[in-house]
Design an enzyme around this catalytic site. Structure first.
Site, mmCIF file in Angstrom:
data_model
loop_
_atom_site.group_PDB
_atom_site.id
_atom_site.type_symbol
_atom_site.label_atom_id
_atom_site.label_comp_id
_atom_site.label_asym_id
_atom_site.label_seq_id
_atom_site.Cartn_x
_atom_site.Cartn_y
_atom_site.Cartn_z
ATOM 1 N N GLU A 27 1.060 -1.048 -0.048
ATOM 2 C CA GLU A 27 -0.012 0.149 0.011
ATOM 3 C C GLU A 27 0.935 1.282 -0.370
ATOM 4 O OE1 GLU A 27 -3.714 0.291 2.505
ATOM 5 O OE2 GLU A 27 -2.289 2.225 3.514
ATOM 6 N N TYR A 74 -6.813 6.741 -0.191
ATOM 7 C CA TYR A 74 -7.718 7.776 -0.900
ATOM 8 C C TYR A 74 -8.462 8.566 0.478
ATOM 9 C CZ TYR A 74 -12.027 9.780 -3.425
ATOM 10 O OH TYR A 74 -12.788 10.484 -4.268
ATOM 11 N N ALA A 103 -10.017 10.153 3.556
ATOM 12 C CA ALA A 103 -11.448 10.059 4.003
ATOM 13 C C ALA A 103 -12.763 10.813 3.984
ATOM 14 C CB ALA A 103 -11.125 9.512 5.480
ATOM 15 N N HIS A 108 -8.303 2.748 -3.563
ATOM 16 C CA HIS A 108 -9.161 3.120 -2.527
ATOM 17 C C HIS A 108 -10.216 3.980 -2.833
ATOM 18 C CE1 HIS A 108 -6.273 1.621 1.178
ATOM 19 N NE2 HIS A 108 -6.013 1.027 -0.153
ATOM 20 N N GLY A 140 -14.730 4.922 4.905
ATOM 21 C CA GLY A 140 -14.266 5.974 5.315
ATOM 22 C C GLY A 140 -14.734 6.677 6.831
ATOM 23 N N ALA A 144 -19.846 0.639 3.214
ATOM 24 C CA ALA A 144 -19.120 0.345 1.925
ATOM 25 C C ALA A 144 -19.836 -0.649 1.016
ATOM 26 C CB ALA A 144 -17.731 -0.413 2.442
ATOM 27 N N TYR A 194 -11.350 -6.603 9.968
ATOM 28 C CA TYR A 194 -10.865 -6.268 11.059
ATOM 29 C C TYR A 194 -10.511 -7.399 11.996
ATOM 30 C CZ TYR A 194 -12.076 -1.824 9.114
ATOM 31 O OH TYR A 194 -12.199 -0.482 8.365
ATOM 32 N N HIS A 251 -14.085 -4.322 14.144
ATOM 33 C CA HIS A 251 -14.358 -2.789 13.709
ATOM 34 C C HIS A 251 -14.657 -1.922 15.103
ATOM 35 C CE1 HIS A 251 -15.693 0.832 12.017
ATOM 36 N NE2 HIS A 251 -15.069 0.874 11.085
ATOM 37 N N LYS A 264 -21.082 -6.785 2.844
ATOM 38 C CA LYS A 264 -20.217 -6.591 1.771
ATOM 39 C C LYS A 264 -19.895 -7.543 0.945
ATOM 40 C CE LYS A 264 -16.876 -3.753 4.871
ATOM 41 N NZ LYS A 264 -15.677 -3.519 4.928
#
Length: 295
Positions: free
Chosen positions: A17, A49, A51, A78, A109, A123, A144, A148, A164
Site C-alpha cells: 500500500e 484515498y 477519508a 481506495h 471512510g 461500504a 478487522y 471494527h 459486503k
C-alpha cells in the site's frame, strides 16, 4: 487484470500500500517509491484515498494510473463514500475507468464532523451503487481481525462483513494487526460464518515510534507484550528499531504463510520501498515455495 483473477492464478498474493504525497509536495516524490516497489514484483499496489473526500484525491487517481500505465503493476484504488455524494462518487468511478483502473477497495471512510452527506452509510452501499450504475470494477473490502472499532462485538462485525460480500466484494484485506493469534481466531469465525472469499493479511512493519503511536491511536490495534518490549528497548535507537521492526514483520509473515490461513500478504510500508525490499528478501523464498514463482 482484476485481482479476483489473480487469486485464481496464485495461491498467495503479495502486495503493498502507498499513499499520495501531500499537496505541498511534488508528486514526483512517489516515483522513487514506485520504482523500488516494482523491483520486488508485487502482484498489485493499493493507493489510499482521503477519508474526507479532499482535493488530494485527484493525486490518488493519478498515482493509480501511474502504477498501471507507467510501472506496469495492477493498482487497487481506495475509494471512500461516507462524506461524498452519489454524483461525486460516480465522477471518481468514471475517472478511474478512464485511467484503465479495474480494481477498487470499497471503504466507508472516517466521518468528518459537520459533513451533511447522507448518500452512503456503509461500504456495501458504495459497491451496490457503482454496480447498479453499470460500471464493471472488481471490488475488494476491508476487514478487522480485532473487530471494527464501532462494532459492539466481533460477531456483529462479521455479520456486517457478510453484507459486503453479498454486495459484490470478491476479496478482503485486513486492518493491520501485530498478533497473529488474533488473525487466526478471526479466520476461524469468518469461515464458520460462511465467508469464503480470499483474505489477505495486512502487516505494517514497526520502524518509527511516531508512526506506530499515531496508527494505534487511529485504529485501536493492540500491541502484544513482545512488540511492546521491542519498542521500549529501541526507544532511543531509531536504527535498531528499524532492524527489529523489520524482523518482527518478516516473522509475522513467515508464521502466516506457514499456517496456510491466508491467501496473501498486504504490506503497509508507508511509502518506504527500502523496508519493503528488506522484508521481501526475508520472505520471498517462503512465498516462492507456495506459488513456485521466481522472484
Amino acid at each position: 487484470m482484476k485481482i479476483s483473477n489473480l487469486f485464481k492464478e496464485k495461491k498467495l498474493l503479495y502486495s503493498f500500500e502507498v499513499f499520495p504525497p501531500k499537496l505541498e509536495s511534488d508528486i514526483s516524490t512517489i516515483y522513487s517509491t514506485l520504482e523500488g516497489l516494482k523491483s520486488v514484483k508485487p502482484d498489485y499496489i493499493s493507493v489510499t484515498y482521503s477519508a474526507g473526500g479532499g482535493s488530494n484525491n485527484s493525486r490518488s487517481i493519478e498515482i493509480a494510473s501511474l502504477i498501471k500505465n507507467t510501472y506496469g503493476i495492477e493498482p487497487l484504488a481506495h475509494l471512500t463514500c461516507i462524506n461524498s455524494t452519489k454524483e461525486q462518487t460516480l465522477d471518481v468511478a468514471k475517472q478511474l475507468k478512464t485511467a484503465g483502473i479495474e480494481n477498487i477497495l470499497a471503504l466507508r471512510g472516517d466521518r468528518v464532523p459537520g459533513s451533511s452527506c447522507t448518500d452512503f452509510s456503509y461500504a456495501s452501499d458504495l459497491v451496490e451503487f457503482i454496480k447498479n450504475a453499470g460500471m464493471d470494477f472488481d471490488f475488494a473490502g476491508a476487514c478487522y481481525p480485532e473487530g471494527h472499532p464501532e462494532a459492539a462485538t466481533l460477531d456483529e462485525d462479521i455479520d456486517n462483513l457478510k453484507k459486503k460480500i453479498d454486495a459484490g466484494v470478491t476479496h478482503l484485506n485486513t486492518q493491520l494487526f501485530f498478533d497473529n493469534e488474533d488473525f487466526y481466531r478471526f479466520i476461524d469465525k469468518v469461515r464458520a460464518a460462511g465467508i469464503n472469499v480470499p483474505i489477505q493479511a495486512g502487516i505494517m512493519p514497526v520502524v518509527k515510534q511516531a508512526t506506530i503511536t499515531r496508527t494505534i491511536a487511529m485504529t485501536g490495534t493492540k500491541i502484544p507484550s513482545k512488540l511492546s518490549r521491542m519498542i521500549a528497548r529501541f526507544a532511543e535507537n531509531p536504527e535498531g528499531l528499524v532492524e527489529a521492526g523489520t524482523l518482527y514483520a518478516a516473522d509475522q509473515i513467515a508464521d502466516l504463510v506457514g499456517s496456510n490461513a491466508c491467501q496473501g500478504v498486504h504490506l503497509y510500508v508507508m511509502n518506504n520501498a527500502t523496508i519493503a525490499k528488506r522484508i521481501t528478501n526475508d520472505v520471498a523464498g517462503l512465498i516462492d515455495g507456495v506459488n513456485n514463482r521466481a522472484w
